[in-house]
Design an enzyme around this catalytic site. Structure first.
Site, PDB file in Angstrom:
ATOM      1  CB  SER A   1      55.010  25.910 -10.488  1.00 47.27           C
ATOM      2  OG  SER A   1      55.582  24.855  -9.760  1.00 47.27           O
TER       3      SER A   1
ATOM      4  CG  LEU B   1      -1.823  -1.213   1.399  1.00 45.84           C
ATOM      5  CD1 LEU B   1      -2.808  -0.985   2.547  1.00 45.84           C
ATOM      6  CD2 LEU B   1      -2.569  -1.539   0.113  1.00 45.84           C
TER       7      LEU B   1
ATOM      8  CB  ALA C   1      -2.661   5.008  -2.592  1.00 49.11           C
ATOM      9  N   GLY C   2      -1.167   6.716  -0.052  1.00 50.65           N
ATOM     10  CA  GLY C   2      -1.449   7.799   0.893  1.00 50.65           C
ATOM     11  C   GLY C   2      -0.719   9.091   0.542  1.00 50.65           C
TER      12      GLY C   2
ATOM     13  CB  ALA D   1      52.384  23.701  -7.473  1.00 47.31           C
TER      14      ALA D   1
ATOM     15  CD  GLN E   1      -6.726   3.747  -2.276  1.00 48.54           C
ATOM     16  OE1 GLN E   1      -5.560   3.938  -1.917  1.00 48.54           O
ATOM     17  NE2 GLN E   1      -7.689   3.376  -1.440  1.00 48.54           N
TER      18      GLN E   1
ATOM     19  NE  ARG F   1       0.765  12.523  10.415  1.00 50.79           N
ATOM     20  CZ  ARG F   1       0.862  11.421  11.175  1.00 50.79           C
ATOM     21  NH1 ARG F   1       1.470  11.471  12.350  1.00 50.79           N
ATOM     22  NH2 ARG F   1       0.373  10.275  10.761  1.00 50.79           N
TER      23      ARG F   1
HETATM   24  C1  UD1 Z   1      -2.891   1.754   9.755  1.00 49.28           C
HETATM   25  C2  UD1 Z   1      -3.727   0.656  10.409  1.00 49.28           C
HETATM   26  C3  UD1 Z   1      -3.385   0.600  11.897  1.00 49.28           C
HETATM   27  C4  UD1 Z   1      -1.904   0.359  12.069  1.00 49.28           C
HETATM   28  C5  UD1 Z   1      -1.094   1.415  11.319  1.00 49.28           C
HETATM   29  C6  UD1 Z   1       0.349   1.037  11.339  1.00 49.28           C
HETATM   30  C7  UD1 Z   1      -5.864   0.535   9.232  1.00 49.28           C
HETATM   31  C8  UD1 Z   1      -7.276   0.940   9.221  1.00 49.28           C
HETATM   32  N1  UD1 Z   1      -5.117   0.976  10.229  1.00 49.28           N
HETATM   33  O1  UD1 Z   1      -3.281   2.982  10.319  1.00 49.28           O
HETATM   34  O2  UD1 Z   1      -4.099  -0.445  12.527  1.00 49.28           O
HETATM   35  O3  UD1 Z   1      -1.563   0.369  13.443  1.00 49.28           O
HETATM   36  O4  UD1 Z   1      -1.499   1.483   9.945  1.00 49.28           O
HETATM   37  O5  UD1 Z   1       1.121   2.050  10.761  1.00 49.28           O
HETATM   38  O6  UD1 Z   1      -5.439  -0.201   8.340  1.00 49.28           O
HETATM   39  N2  UD1 Z   1      -3.058   3.676   2.245  1.00 49.28           N
HETATM   40  C9  UD1 Z   1      -3.459   3.553   0.933  1.00 49.28           C
HETATM   41  N3  UD1 Z   1      -4.747   3.887   0.607  1.00 49.28           N
HETATM   42  C10 UD1 Z   1      -5.642   4.300   1.531  1.00 49.28           C
HETATM   43  C11 UD1 Z   1      -5.229   4.420   2.865  1.00 49.28           C
HETATM   44  C12 UD1 Z   1      -3.925   4.091   3.192  1.00 49.28           C
HETATM   45  O7  UD1 Z   1      -2.683   3.179   0.071  1.00 49.28           O
HETATM   46  O8  UD1 Z   1      -6.779   4.561   1.141  1.00 49.28           O
HETATM   47  C13 UD1 Z   1      -1.687   3.325   2.596  1.00 49.28           C
HETATM   48  C14 UD1 Z   1      -0.866   4.508   3.066  1.00 49.28           C
HETATM   49  O9  UD1 Z   1      -0.176   5.096   1.995  1.00 49.28           O
HETATM   50  C15 UD1 Z   1       0.079   3.879   4.074  1.00 49.28           C
HETATM   51  C16 UD1 Z   1      -0.720   2.702   4.620  1.00 49.28           C
HETATM   52  O10 UD1 Z   1      -1.728   2.429   3.677  1.00 49.28           O
HETATM   53  O11 UD1 Z   1       1.241   3.374   3.464  1.00 49.28           O
HETATM   54  C17 UD1 Z   1      -1.324   2.989   5.971  1.00 49.28           C
HETATM   55  O12 UD1 Z   1      -2.160   4.090   5.878  1.00 49.28           O
HETATM   56  P1  UD1 Z   1      -2.283   5.138   7.057  1.00 49.28           P
HETATM   57  O13 UD1 Z   1      -3.298   6.109   6.706  1.00 49.28           O
HETATM   58  O14 UD1 Z   1      -0.943   5.601   7.435  1.00 49.28           O
HETATM   59  O15 UD1 Z   1      -2.880   4.172   8.189  1.00 49.28           O
HETATM   60  P2  UD1 Z   1      -2.878   4.441   9.734  1.00 49.28           P
HETATM   61  O16 UD1 Z   1      -3.985   5.334  10.064  1.00 49.28           O
HETATM   62  O17 UD1 Z   1      -1.533   4.796  10.174  1.00 49.28           O
END
Ligand code: UD1
Ligand code: CA
Length: 504
Positions: free
Chosen positions: A426, A21, A23-24, A401, A88, A28
């Site tokens: 030099s 995963l 896509a986030g 040099a 996504q 921050r």
């Molecule tokens: C998630 C877990 C949480 C865990 C934590 C560990 C869920 C609901 N929660 O929370 O239990 O303790 O990770 O770090 O799964 N991402 C996507 N698409 C989305 C949402 C997220 O690709 O629609 C990816 C993000 O880019 C990231 C990862 O999934 O790499 C986790 O997403 P993030 O939003 O950071 O999850 P947390 O709220 O931290």
């Protein structure tokens, strides 16, 4: 050092599909760059994640991309690991992301039947190793669990999903931080986000997810509660090494994980016979290769694809990027990139080696010398205060040099060639294009505009003109005039004093 793991180099396991995963947005990070493209140890986070995945030898890997998709896709393609991409567009939660990945696989002609195990990992968890992923899969297989979660016990579980267990210690749910009751917030065992799950169950469970939670998202973690409802076995694989479960959310975490990875890399190299005087100020990228008996002094950064042979000593205060260093070479207080330093060569202090520099065996680039696209033969030396660009310096030649190679006429760059065992004086300027022949000499202060044949001595400075008594006559009363007067009175003979030839 390489990424090791169950499938590395072996045949691929068709029963395992990995979903990464990524896509986030990574809001921050406050960056125009996608979070997973930020780097530690010279690699983007996504590369760390995918290289660890490669080690488990799964036949199929899907990366879910969204934010900064074009750049992230390019970085994934660069790795050339055969990763399939799923897009996504809208980040509606980790459950939604996994669904998108499965949908993408459904569209791959002759795609995997997906009746084995799905391993879910994140693109922003860079310290996770192949070995840990392989252990998780092994645990998942041998226990026959429907879901196996990689968990860790944290002193500060804030922000993470908590692992909720029943009175008998069985995992019954993962509760997200924002949805947790006060009692659940005190739980220190957390979800790393990495899990192994039976593919058939996963498909079924994803269809049952609902965004009925504090964030209004489809939580992948809700599949645990669903498995328990169905009476399916769920387990946790607890990882002692909590660093491996840590994700990057902001720049402070990027730095912390970068330092920890560096600590691991330096420790590993020391165990393989490298002396690192101060691991705290020595930075080594993941792809660097070091031989036993290399010595790294404080303040050394070895970056990119740098390779150092046995017996070489580097630093203090030296940065090498994509540099190949030969056996027993010495590099002190130097900045170098895309260069080759031959065996036994000495570089610095205070040298600047730019791309295309090649120093032959036992050659020397000395103090305050800048080189670019310059090839020095074996034993060739540029010891002091020089610029050498677009040049070939023959074996055994010595450049005096303060020599400047004038390689640029304001429009184009030209080559300079200095022959074997030539010795140039030099404060020379070599006005390119120009060739100084094998065994030729040039005098101090020569501006070489025309080729010098082998064995010739070239000079360009005019005859020296000396006006006897000029200072007492024109600067009477000065300290210089007084000193000249004293010298004449004591019979000192200027002419017999040896002229000191700067440079060696
Ligand atoms: C998630 C877990 C949480 C865990 C934590 C560990 C869920 C609901 N929660 O929370 O239990 O303790 O990770 O770090 O799964 N991402 C996507 N698409 C989305 C949402 C997220 O690709 O629609 C990816 C993000 O880019 C990231 C990862 O999934 O790499 C986790 O997403 P993030 O939003 O950071 O999850 P947390 O709220 O931290
Ligand atoms: Ca996170």
């Amino acid at each position: 050092m390489t990424d090791t793991g169950a499938g590395a180099g072996g045949s691929l396991d068709p029963a395992v599909t990995v979903i990464v995963l990524a896509a986030g947005a990574g809001t921050r990070m406050k960056s125009t760059r996608a979070k997973v493209l930020h780097e530690i140890a010279g690699r983007p986070l996504i590369a760390h994640a995918l290289l660890a995945v490669r080690g488990v030898g799964a036949a199929t890997t899907v990366a879910v991309v969204g934010h900064g998709r074009e750049q992230v896709s390019a970085a994934i393609a660069d790795l050339d690991l055969g990763v399939i991409e799923a897009i996504q567009d809208e980040q509606r939660g980790t459950g939604h992301a996994v669904q998108i990945a499965l949908d993408a696989l459904g569209e791959v002609p002759d795609g995997p039947p997906l009746d084995g195990t799905v391993l879910v990992t994140y693109g922003d968890v860079p310290l996770l190793t192949s070995a840990t992923l392989a252990d998780l899969l092994e645990d998942h297989r041998t226990t026959g669990q429907s879901v196996t979660i990689l968990t860790a016990e944290l002193d500060d579980p804030d922000g993470y999903g908590r692992i909720v267990r029943d009175a008998d210690g069985f995992v019954v749910a993962i509760r997200e931080d924002q949805d947790a009751a006060d009692g659940e917030r005190a739980i220190c065992e957390v979800n790393s986000g990495v899990l192994a799950v039976d593919a058939k169950f996963l498909r079924d469970a994803l269809a049952r997810l609902a965004p009925s939670n504090a964030q209004g998202e489809l939580y992948l973690t809700d599949i645990v509660g669903l498995a328990v409802e169905d009476g399916l076995p769920v387990g946790a694989h607890v990882l002692e090494d909590v660093w491996q479960t840590q994700g990057v959310n902001d720049r402070a975490q990027l730095a912390q994980l970068g330092r920890e990875l560096n600590r691991r890399l330096t420790t590993q190299w020391m165990s393989e016979g490298v002396t690192i005087v101060d691991p705290n100020t020595t930075w080594i990228d993941s792809a660097v290769v070091l031989a036993p008996d290399v010595t790294l002094h404080p303040g050394t950064q070895l970056l990119g694809a740098t390779v150092v042979a046995s017996g070489a000593a580097i630093g203090p205060d030296t940065t090498l990027r994509n540099v190949e260093v030969g056996a027993d070479a010495t590099i002190v207080r130097t900045h170098a990139s895309d260069a080759v330093v031959g065996a036994g060569a000495t570089i610095g202090p205070f040298a600047y080696l730019r791309p295309g520099t090649e120093v032959g065996a036992d050659g020397k680039i000395g103090t305050f010398v800048e080189t670019k696209n310059a090839q020095l033969g074996a034993g060739a030396k540029v010891p002091h205060l020089s610029y050498v660009g677009d040049a070939e310096i023959g074996e055994g030649a010595n450049v005096g040099a303060g020599t400047i190679v004038a390689n640029y006429d304001g429009v184009s760059k030209h080559r300079t060639k200095v022959g074997r065992h030539a010795r140039t004086g030099s404060n020379n300027v070599f006005v390119a294009p120009v060739t100084i022949g094998d065994g030729a000499y040039t005098g101090g202060g020569t501006v070489v505009r025309e080729d010098v044949p082998p064995g010739a001595l070239a000079t360009s400075a005019g005859q020296q003109r000396t006006m006897e008594g000029w200072v007492p006559a024109n600067r009477a009363g000065t300290a210089a005039a007084a000193a000249a007067h004293d010298a004449v009175a004591s019979g000192a003979d200027v002419a017999s004093e040896q002229k000191d030839d700067a440079g060696e």
